[in-house]
Write a protein that holds these residues in place. Structure first.
Motif, short mmCIF file in Angstrom:
data_model
loop_
_atom_site.label_atom_id
_atom_site.label_comp_id
_atom_site.label_asym_id
_atom_site.label_seq_id
_atom_site.Cartn_x
_atom_site.Cartn_y
_atom_site.Cartn_z
N THR A 150 0.84 -1.20 0.00
CA THR A 150 0.00 0.00 0.00
C THR A 150 0.87 1.25 0.00
O THR A 150 2.05 1.20 0.40
N VAL A 151 0.31 2.36 -0.42
CA VAL A 151 1.04 3.62 -0.41
C VAL A 151 1.42 4.00 1.02
O VAL A 151 2.52 4.49 1.28
N ALA A 152 0.52 3.76 1.97
CA ALA A 152 0.82 4.08 3.37
C ALA A 152 2.06 3.32 3.84
O ALA A 152 2.94 3.89 4.50
N GLU A 153 2.16 2.06 3.49
CA GLU A 153 3.33 1.27 3.88
C GLU A 153 4.60 1.74 3.18
O GLU A 153 5.68 1.78 3.77
N LEU A 154 4.47 2.12 1.91
CA LEU A 154 5.63 2.62 1.18
C LEU A 154 6.18 3.89 1.82
O LEU A 154 7.39 4.12 1.81
N LEU A 155 5.29 4.72 2.37
CA LEU A 155 5.70 5.97 3.01
C LEU A 155 6.00 5.78 4.50
O LEU A 155 6.40 6.74 5.17
N ASN A 156 5.77 4.58 5.00
CA ASN A 156 5.93 4.31 6.43
C ASN A 156 4.99 5.17 7.27
O ASN A 156 5.35 5.64 8.35
N PHE A 157 3.79 5.40 6.75
CA PHE A 157 2.73 6.10 7.46
C PHE A 157 1.72 5.07 7.95
O PHE A 157 1.56 4.00 7.33
N PRO A 158 0.99 5.37 9.02
CA PRO A 158 -0.07 4.45 9.44
C PRO A 158 -1.19 4.40 8.41
O PRO A 158 -1.44 5.38 7.71
N ALA A 159 -1.85 3.25 8.33
CA ALA A 159 -3.02 3.15 7.46
C ALA A 159 -4.10 4.09 7.97
O ALA A 159 -4.35 4.15 9.18
N PRO A 160 -4.74 4.86 7.10
CA PRO A 160 -5.76 5.81 7.56
C PRO A 160 -7.04 5.10 7.98
O PRO A 160 -7.73 4.51 7.16
N LYS A 161 -7.33 5.16 9.26
CA LYS A 161 -8.55 4.54 9.78
C LYS A 161 -9.22 5.50 10.76
O LYS A 161 -8.55 6.13 11.58
N ASN A 162 -10.53 5.63 10.65
CA ASN A 162 -11.30 6.48 11.55
C ASN A 162 -10.71 7.89 11.65
O ASN A 162 -10.43 8.40 12.73
N SER A 197 -9.78 11.83 -5.51
CA SER A 197 -8.95 12.97 -5.12
C SER A 197 -8.61 12.92 -3.64
O SER A 197 -7.52 13.32 -3.22
N MET A 198 -9.57 12.47 -2.82
CA MET A 198 -9.38 12.45 -1.37
C MET A 198 -8.39 11.38 -0.93
O MET A 198 -7.67 11.55 0.06
N ALA A 199 -8.34 10.25 -1.65
CA ALA A 199 -7.59 9.08 -1.19
C ALA A 199 -6.11 9.38 -0.92
O ALA A 199 -5.61 9.06 0.17
N PRO A 200 -5.36 9.98 -1.86
CA PRO A 200 -3.96 10.28 -1.55
C PRO A 200 -3.82 11.28 -0.40
O PRO A 200 -2.90 11.16 0.42
N ALA A 201 -4.72 12.25 -0.35
CA ALA A 201 -4.69 13.23 0.74
C ALA A 201 -4.97 12.57 2.08
O ALA A 201 -4.46 12.99 3.12
N THR A 223 -2.91 11.45 7.97
CA THR A 223 -2.44 10.79 9.21
C THR A 223 -1.36 11.61 9.89
O THR A 223 -1.02 11.34 11.05
N GLN A 224 -0.82 12.60 9.19
CA GLN A 224 0.23 13.46 9.74
C GLN A 224 -0.29 14.84 10.13
O GLN A 224 0.49 15.71 10.53
N LEU A 263 -9.63 3.46 3.94
CA LEU A 263 -9.39 3.66 2.51
C LEU A 263 -9.44 2.30 1.83
O LEU A 263 -8.60 1.44 2.11
N ASP A 264 -10.41 2.11 0.95
CA ASP A 264 -10.55 0.85 0.24
C ASP A 264 -9.46 0.77 -0.84
O ASP A 264 -9.39 1.64 -1.71
N PRO A 265 -8.59 -0.25 -0.80
CA PRO A 265 -7.53 -0.35 -1.81
C PRO A 265 -8.08 -0.52 -3.24
O PRO A 265 -7.34 -0.28 -4.21
N LEU A 266 -9.35 -0.89 -3.37
CA LEU A 266 -9.94 -0.98 -4.70
C LEU A 266 -10.20 0.41 -5.29
O LEU A 266 -10.37 0.56 -6.50
N LEU A 267 -10.22 1.43 -4.43
CA LEU A 267 -10.34 2.80 -4.91
C LEU A 267 -8.97 3.33 -5.34
O LEU A 267 -8.81 3.84 -6.45
N TRP A 268 -7.99 3.19 -4.45
CA TRP A 268 -6.65 3.76 -4.69
C TRP A 268 -5.70 3.31 -3.60
O TRP A 268 -6.10 3.06 -2.47
#
Length: 331
Positions: free
Chosen positions: A110-122, A284-288, A293-294, A324-329
């Motif tokens: 996932t992009v979150a893992e590639l950036l070493n960011f937490p997965a966006p939840k809640n 548009s929202m998904a990458p943002a 998370t930061q 974030l549903d990975p089927l979206l982005w």
């Protein structure tokens, strides 16, 4: 990533809004976006951007800019290459986000893992009330009883009446004020005196971007955020003397790559981060949302303003984006 020829598909889409969206610069009933997909022949990444006339962009200019690089961008070192091929703005954003999506799929992560960011939840986002009469804005606030954060769009008219109408009808919510460059310094000073006892946590871009210097030495008790004034890292040193927060929008800074760099450098200046958006779909929202998370303040409610959204779009309930549903982005 191997040095592969990439295949681009770029076109425009129009999405209708549920009702007119009104800010200080005008009103709109639909939003025009640019969709970009990039394929390596096996995997395909998707991105979206919203051209902004205020920044000298149009749908046709953004599409033209993207097409101008489609035979130049290759998989290897794409991040560095893209920063050189296109300036900050909507065109680079659409390509950058599509490439991050493609890169994650190629790496089976996932992009979150590639950036070493937490997965966006809640993730808690504001909900925006656009400009109307105090009565209309109060009625809109009544429908937001479950929201912790409400953003109020304002111009120079009925400022306090509109703020009070929202607060009285949604007393549980903290408020963000967004003037979209429509105030003068005297209006700002007057508002600051009159709202001391209201739960306002942020005032966004009160003055025109070319009048920031008037805010030097103001010492506002309410944090001030730079939106239209903040596009790239080169502006941070100056803005840090005036503002407490910067609003990072990927369409302004030119993609997630630039957004991450902007966020990291702004923290070195002691500034807080707001992640905002243009009137786009959940794509548009998904990458943002990854960058959110930061952030201290998050404004990613645009899909709620649309009549329809993309498949696998963000689920937003009472100001909470569940995941974030990975089927979206993003994976």
């Amino acid at each position: 990533m191997h040095d592969k020829k990439l295949q681009f598909n770029v076109y425009s889409e129009s999405w209708q809004l549920k009702k007119p969206f009104v800010i200080a610069r005008g009103a709109r009933t639909s939003t025009e976006i640019v969709f970009c997909s990039i394929s390596d022949g096996k995997h395909t990444g998707h991105g979206e951007s919203v051209p902004t006339e205020h920044y000298g962009e149009s749908v046709s200019s953004v599409i033209s800019d993207i097409k101008s690089i489609q035979n130049k961008l290759v998989s290897k070192n794409w991040q560095e290459q893209l920063q050189e091929l296109l300036p900050a703005g909507a065109a680079r954003n659409a390509v950058d986000c599509a490439m991050w999506d493609l890169f994650a799929k190629q790496q089976a992560t996932t992009v979150a893992e590639l950036l070493n960011f937490p997965a966006p939840k809640n993730v808690t986002t504001v909900h925006t009330i656009s400009i109307g009469t105090p009565l209309e804005m109060g009625e809109a606030a009544k429908k937001l009883k479950g929201y912790d954060l409400i953003k109020i769009k304002l111009d120079q008219i009925d400022i306090i009446e509109r703020i009070l109408a929202v607060h009285e009808n949604a007393p549980q919510a903290k408020l963000l004020i967004d003037a979209n460059e429509s105030w003068t310094l005297n209006i700002l000073k007057d508002v600051l005196l009159k709202v001391e006892n209201l739960p306002i946590v942020l005032i966004e871009q009160p003055l025109p971007a070319d009048q920031d210097q008037q805010l030097l030495g103001l010492n506002s008790k309410i944090p001030l955020a730079a939106d239209e004034s903040c596009h790239t890292q080169s502006q941070l040193k100056y803005l840090s003397k005036i503002y407490d927060v910067i609003n990072i929008k990927l369409d302004k800074c030119g993609g997630l790559t630039a957004g991450v760099a902007l966020a990291k450098e702004s923290k070195s200046y002691g500034m807080d981060i707001m992640v905002g958006c243009m009137l786009g779909t959940s794509l548009s929202m998904a990458p943002a949302l990854i960058l959110a998370t930061q952030a201290k303040f998050i404004d990613l409610d645009a899909p709620l303003l649309l009549q329809d959204d993309r498949a696998f779009g963000l689920q937003i309930k009472d100001g909470c984006i569940s995941n974030l549903d990975p089927l979206l982005w993003g994976g």
